[in-house]
Every structure is written in structure tokens, then in C-alpha cells.
Design a protein around this motif. Structure first.
Motif, PDB file in Angstrom:
ATOM      1  N   PRO A  21      10.665  20.453 -22.656  1.00 43.71           N
ATOM      2  CA  PRO A  21      11.940  21.050 -23.037  1.00 43.71           C
ATOM      3  C   PRO A  21      11.990  21.524 -24.486  1.00 43.71           C
ATOM      4  CG  PRO A  21      12.109  18.655 -22.955  1.00 43.71           C
ATOM      5  CD  PRO A  21      10.708  19.001 -22.566  1.00 43.71           C
ATOM      6  N   LEU A  80       3.855  13.270 -14.798  1.00 39.82           N
ATOM      7  CA  LEU A  80       2.773  13.778 -15.637  1.00 39.82           C
ATOM      8  C   LEU A  80       2.827  15.299 -15.692  1.00 39.82           C
ATOM      9  CD1 LEU A  80       0.040  12.789 -17.057  1.00 39.82           C
ATOM     10  CD2 LEU A  80      -1.045  13.690 -14.998  1.00 39.82           C
ATOM     11  N   LEU A  81       2.955  15.923 -14.521  1.00 42.98           N
ATOM     12  CA  LEU A  81       2.985  17.381 -14.459  1.00 42.98           C
ATOM     13  C   LEU A  81       4.241  17.926 -15.110  1.00 42.98           C
ATOM     14  CD1 LEU A  81       1.629  17.826 -10.892  1.00 42.98           C
ATOM     15  CD2 LEU A  81       0.564  18.648 -12.999  1.00 42.98           C
ATOM     16  N   SER A  95       1.873   6.887  -6.999  1.00 32.36           N
ATOM     17  CA  SER A  95       0.919   7.913  -7.458  1.00 32.36           C
ATOM     18  C   SER A  95       1.592   9.271  -7.515  1.00 32.36           C
ATOM     19  CB  SER A  95      -0.273   8.016  -6.505  1.00 32.36           C
ATOM     20  OG  SER A  95      -1.006   6.814  -6.543  1.00 32.36           O
ATOM     21  N   ALA A  96       2.319   9.602  -6.453  1.00 29.14           N
ATOM     22  CA  ALA A  96       2.967  10.910  -6.396  1.00 29.14           C
ATOM     23  C   ALA A  96       4.012  11.043  -7.502  1.00 29.14           C
ATOM     24  CB  ALA A  96       3.619  11.116  -5.027  1.00 29.14           C
ATOM     25  N   THR A 111       3.817  18.037 -18.759  1.00 29.31           N
ATOM     26  CA  THR A 111       2.941  19.068 -19.311  1.00 29.31           C
ATOM     27  C   THR A 111       3.433  20.481 -18.992  1.00 29.31           C
ATOM     28  OG1 THR A 111       1.557  18.966 -17.366  1.00 29.31           O
ATOM     29  CG2 THR A 111       0.842  17.642 -19.241  1.00 29.31           C
ATOM     30  N   MET A 112       4.162  20.626 -17.888  1.00 33.87           N
ATOM     31  CA  MET A 112       4.544  21.980 -17.480  1.00 33.87           C
ATOM     32  C   MET A 112       5.893  22.443 -17.972  1.00 33.87           C
ATOM     33  SD  MET A 112       3.364  22.113 -13.599  1.00 33.87           S
ATOM     34  CE  MET A 112       4.034  23.735 -13.326  1.00 33.87           C
ATOM     35  N   GLY A 170       1.029   4.935  -2.783  1.00 36.55           N
ATOM     36  CA  GLY A 170       1.045   6.405  -2.576  1.00 36.55           C
ATOM     37  C   GLY A 170       2.248   7.027  -3.241  1.00 36.55           C
ATOM     38  N   LEU A 171       3.376   6.406  -3.057  1.00 35.83           N
ATOM     39  CA  LEU A 171       4.603   6.916  -3.641  1.00 35.83           C
ATOM     40  C   LEU A 171       4.549   6.899  -5.167  1.00 35.83           C
ATOM     41  CD1 LEU A 171       7.491   7.893  -3.090  1.00 35.83           C
ATOM     42  CD2 LEU A 171       8.213   5.497  -3.125  1.00 35.83           C
ATOM     43  N   LYS A 183       7.307  25.043 -28.240  1.00 40.95           N
ATOM     44  CA  LYS A 183       5.988  24.705 -28.803  1.00 40.95           C
ATOM     45  C   LYS A 183       5.322  25.973 -29.332  1.00 40.95           C
ATOM     46  CE  LYS A 183       4.817  20.336 -27.112  1.00 40.95           C
ATOM     47  NZ  LYS A 183       4.503  20.248 -25.693  1.00 40.95           N
ATOM     48  N   GLU A 226       0.810  -1.227   0.000  1.00 42.57           N
ATOM     49  CA  GLU A 226       0.000   0.000   0.000  1.00 42.57           C
ATOM     50  C   GLU A 226       0.842   1.275   0.000  1.00 42.57           C
ATOM     51  OE1 GLU A 226      -2.889   0.736  -0.633  1.00 42.57           O
ATOM     52  OE2 GLU A 226      -4.274  -0.825  -0.135  1.00 42.57           O
ATOM     53  N   PRO A 227       1.851   1.342   0.889  1.00 44.92           N
ATOM     54  CA  PRO A 227       2.634   2.575   0.919  1.00 44.92           C
ATOM     55  C   PRO A 227       3.233   2.911  -0.450  1.00 44.92           C
ATOM     56  CG  PRO A 227       3.273   1.116   2.731  1.00 44.92           C
ATOM     57  CD  PRO A 227       2.308   0.368   1.903  1.00 44.92           C
ATOM     58  N   ASN A 228       3.669   1.894  -1.134  1.00 45.98           N
ATOM     59  CA  ASN A 228       4.269   2.149  -2.446  1.00 45.98           C
ATOM     60  C   ASN A 228       3.284   2.771  -3.425  1.00 45.98           C
ATOM     61  OD1 ASN A 228       6.740   1.325  -1.706  1.00 45.98           O
ATOM     62  ND2 ASN A 228       6.517  -0.786  -2.464  1.00 45.98           N
ATOM     63  N   LEU A 261       2.270  11.347 -10.808  1.00 45.02           N
ATOM     64  CA  LEU A 261       1.750  12.708 -10.894  1.00 45.02           C
ATOM     65  C   LEU A 261       2.878  13.689 -11.211  1.00 45.02           C
ATOM     66  CD1 LEU A 261      -0.585  14.634 -10.437  1.00 45.02           C
ATOM     67  CD2 LEU A 261      -0.126  14.528  -7.999  1.00 45.02           C
ATOM     68  N   PHE A 262       4.011  13.479 -10.555  1.00 48.62           N
ATOM     69  CA  PHE A 262       5.150  14.362 -10.778  1.00 48.62           C
ATOM     70  C   PHE A 262       5.599  14.328 -12.240  1.00 48.62           C
ATOM     71  CE2 PHE A 262       8.648  16.920  -9.656  1.00 48.62           C
ATOM     72  CZ  PHE A 262       9.709  16.500 -10.450  1.00 48.62           C
TER      73      PHE A 262
END
Lengths: 193, 193, 193
Positions: free
Chosen positions: C24, C16-17, C9-10, C20-21, C6-7, C27, C2-4, C13-14
Motif C-alpha cells: 500500500p 506473502l503474495l 499454507s494457502a 509483495t504484490m 493446507g489451509l 515505492k 493435516e487439513p489445517n 501464501l496469500f
């Protein structure tokens, strides 16, 4: 300890993002894209300037320099046409053939603004009203005519070119004496709505 | 429960960011920075307008108002030069000394547009071709000459000033009769690419 | 495990962001808002152009076309005023009544740029100095006068209209022969600072 790692990662990420995304102090508006910039739209047109017999006043080469407006324009303005305002309304085509169907008209003016060499200041619009394009693109800038290519600013647009901005590269593609010249106009839009 | 907290945090963060980053409904394009705005680039130049002896036609003060173009310009245009179009091509320097090495040229025109006081409408470019700067900055706007400082718009740029926008504050720094005036041009760019 | 989650996912997410953000590669600057666009500010003004008796030179209709500047303007410019430069400094009001208190002045020029029909190229500013508005809005574009409504570009602004951009729709609201016309100017700003 493992669960906390996930939480810590998420919180670290949150603060990292918060710091970069929602800075409360005003910052200079530096656009983050590295050069070279890629246009969001790229179009090329040919602009045909036909200077008809001047004594017929079909093409208006305004001449109004100096304090003796009844003097001879050529003498007043000198070899570089300095101070002459030229108003134009010319067809624009997709290829370099004057006889191709025009897709719009180039309307505006230029003023010869140097005494020693040919250079001009331009304000004009491309006005489109065809199946391909509707609307207008507005241009302004200095045009050092002696350079092979010259960049001017695209300062706005309407219709299909709503709110656009960019840079146009002008190149004198052909000319016949002072009666005809053709400009290749390479339009690179960097703000597209 | 601990592991879920990490997951929940990450999901909450995801939705929070998603909500702020990818809003599906069109919104007015209000830039979020609070005033006062800070320029991303700040430059100051001096622009030297030298009006040579007019009868030599070295400097062209165009005069073409009214229906009697052979009449006397001064009478036609009155004390405020209303309607006069002035074409210029002037050196720009980094300090207020006319004899400093020019870093570029100011090219364009102004039209005196009021009858009662001195005011003008300006369209011009700073054209740079030095080791410091290459490219151009394009300006347009009303210039109420009687005000100590006047703001006009920077509507675009090319080269080192690619796609720039901003505000320029003009200040008449010195003048000698009607034969020389010096403008201090404070350039504040708020869009830098 | 389970703990993994969360990690993971984060981290997911990192990335993914990050993707998009902080891409390099450069565009195109395509603004993400779908049409129709909503203005961030919407204003309407009336612009009163009063052409006084021309022989009084109160209103300057510049006439300087062709190589014979001492000729008759009407003949030179023809029925459409082709090539005429008109300088104006006109009151602007909030309603269509010429006698309402002006909120500012419209200052600039237009050049009639077509031979066959009435059309013009415009460069002008609205200059405000009232309790309601201070600053200026600058306009440029082609004005095909025969169309009921015409769109031109708002290329910049100062003061209350700092750095603004948008589109203005012009409509000839009324006219009396060639001595008075009233334009309704519908200002839609899409970039507000």
C-alpha cells in the motif's frame, strides 16, 4: 470437509491471482503506484552560466531573427530576447560556489520563445566524467523563467544514468545582471535501471 | 491423502508464481501487451500558429543560412525554407476555433530540414495552467508536413502529466496561405503515472 | 490437523503474495534486472553526412553568432564552430557504402556547443519508409565528437518502433576533410512494445 477447504482456498487464490496477473486482453499501461511518487535517485547540482563579454564572442548569443539579419538584434528581438538561440557549455558543481571543482558540464541550448515575458525552450545534457559520476543525463522542456521553480523532463541517460527518466526542478539561485546566473537543478529520477 | 492435495496445490501454485515473478536471469524488457495498444489517456487539442507580418517581427522566422547572412533569406533557403528555424508560442484550444478560450500554450521550435519538400524537426511543449490541466507535455520528432497525419514522440511530462510517454498524431487541420495554420494534435498516452 | 496445514499454507501464501504484490505504500520504481542489460532489439545503420559546396547553399551550415551577424562566420565561431547550428537530412544505409540503397533518412540538427574542442548537442530522427522498416526513432543527447564512441539517448519512436527507448552508440566511421563523414549508429533498444 476440511481438506477440501484447503484445496478450495488454493484454487480460489489461483483464479484470483490469474485474473489479476495474466489478463489476456490488452490493458492501458497504468502504473499502480499512488502519488506522491518517491524518486529512486535524487541528486542536486548547480549550473553556472557565465555570459562573457559578447563582443569577444567567448559566449555565443546567437541573434538571427526577422528578415533583416543585418539589423540590430536588440531591436529585432525586443526586451524578451524572443527567438534568440543561446548555446552553452557551462560547469556544474555540487554546491553553489562557482569556484568548486566541477563534476561535469551542462551542454546544450535554449531558445527564448515568448514575446511578452522571459520564457525558453531547453534541450541540454549534463555530461559527467569524474570519479563520482560517468555518463550523461538528457533534459528537455519549457522553462518559464519568471516562475520561482520550473519542472522539465529528464528524457534519458547513459553510463551511470543508463535509461533513466525523471523530472528536474530548476530554480534561479543567483544572478548578476545579464553576465552570470546560477541555476539549482534538483534531479528526481523515477526510472532507475 | 486429501490434506496433502491442498498442500501440494499451494506449493505448486507457489512455485508457478515464483517462476513467473522472480526470474533470476536478466531478460530483455519486452512489454507483454499485444498490439494494438490502448492509450491510458487520450486528449485532443488544436494548436493555432499565427504568423504575423514578418516586418513587424511579431512572429520570429529566424533566417540565418549559408555563409552570407546579409543575403536574402528566400534565395538562401529556397522554396522549402530549408534550414529555417521557427520559434513559436501559440495558443492551444479544445476545439478548432481560434477564438475559444486557450487551455494552454504550445512553446518551442521547428527547423525545416529538407531541401526538396516541406519537412521539419520539432521540439516543443504544451504548457497548461488552467482549471482543467496544470503541467506540461514534451514532444520531439520529425514532422513530414506533406503527409496527412504524422506521428511524433511524447517524451515526458510534468504536473498532471508527470512522467508520461506516448505518441502524438499531428494533422494540418486548416491553413491560410503562410500566415495561419491550425494543427489538430491527437495525444495518446501509453505510460500514465 | 493435516487439513489445517493446507489451509495455513494457502493463507500464508496469500499474505506473502499480498505483501509483495499490493504494497500500500509507494515505492521507488527500481527495475529489478541486474546489469549488464540485454537489448530487446539491436540494429546498426550508417548515416552519411555530405556537406556540399557551401556557396551553393545545398547544405545549410547556419552561422549566426555574436552581435555582428554580417561579420565573417569563421572568425565569429572560431576553430571549433562554436554556436553553429547544422541542419541535416541525410541517407541512412545498412552497410557503410554511401551508394547502397537508403533504408531511411536521418533528419534533425546539431549545435556545436564547446569553444575549445569539437562537441555538439544533437536532436534528430531516423525516418524509415521502406519494406524493412516503417516509422521513426528519435534521438537526443550530447555528442563529444573527439571520443571514439559516444552514447546518446533514444527517447521515443513511432510505427515499427512504437514507444521504444534505448541507447545509441555513435562512431565516426570515416570522413573526408569537412565535406563528408560517415557515422556508424549502433542502436540498442531496451524498451520494446
Amino acid at each position: 470437509m476440511e481438506p477440501n477447504k484447503g484445496l478450495v482456498s488454493a484454487l480460489f487464490l489461483f483464479f484470483l491471482l490469474h485474473a489479476t496477473m495474466a489478463s489476456p486482453t490488452p490493458k492501458p499501461h497504468i502504473k499502480p503506484r499512488p502519488p506522491p511518487h518517491h524518486p529512486c535517485r535524487h541528486l542536486t547540482f548547480y549550473f553556472h552560466d557565465i555570459i562573457l563579454q559578447r563582443q569577444e564572442f567567448q559566449k555565443c548569443h546567437c541573434s538571427h531573427c526577422g528578415f533583416s539579419p543585418w539589423g540590430n538584434r536588440t531591436i529585432l528581438a525586443g526586451q524578451s530576447h524572443f527567438g534568440n538561440l543561446v548555446v552553452f557549455d557551462d560547469p556544474i558543481t555540487l554546491d553553489n560556489n562557482l569556484h568548486s571543482a566541477p563534476v561535469g558540464r551542462a551542454q546544450g541550448f535554449y531558445i527564448y520563445d515568448r514575446k511578452d515575458i522571459f520564457t525558453a525552450w531547453l534541450g541540454f545534457s549534463f555530461v559527467f566524467n569524474s570519479t563520482q559520476h560517468r555518463g550523461s543525463i538528457n533534459f528537455a522542456g519549457a522553462d518559464p523563467l519568471m516562475n520561482k521553480t520550473r519542472d522539465i523532463s529528464i528524457i534519458g541517460g547513459t553510463g551511470d544514468f543508463f535509461m533513466t527518466r525523471g523530472v528536474a526542478t530548476l530554480e534561479t539561485d543567483a544572478f548578476e545582471g545579464e553576465v552570470y546566473f546560477r541555476l539549482r537543478v534538483d534531479i528526481k529520477l523515477y526510472e532507475c535501471w
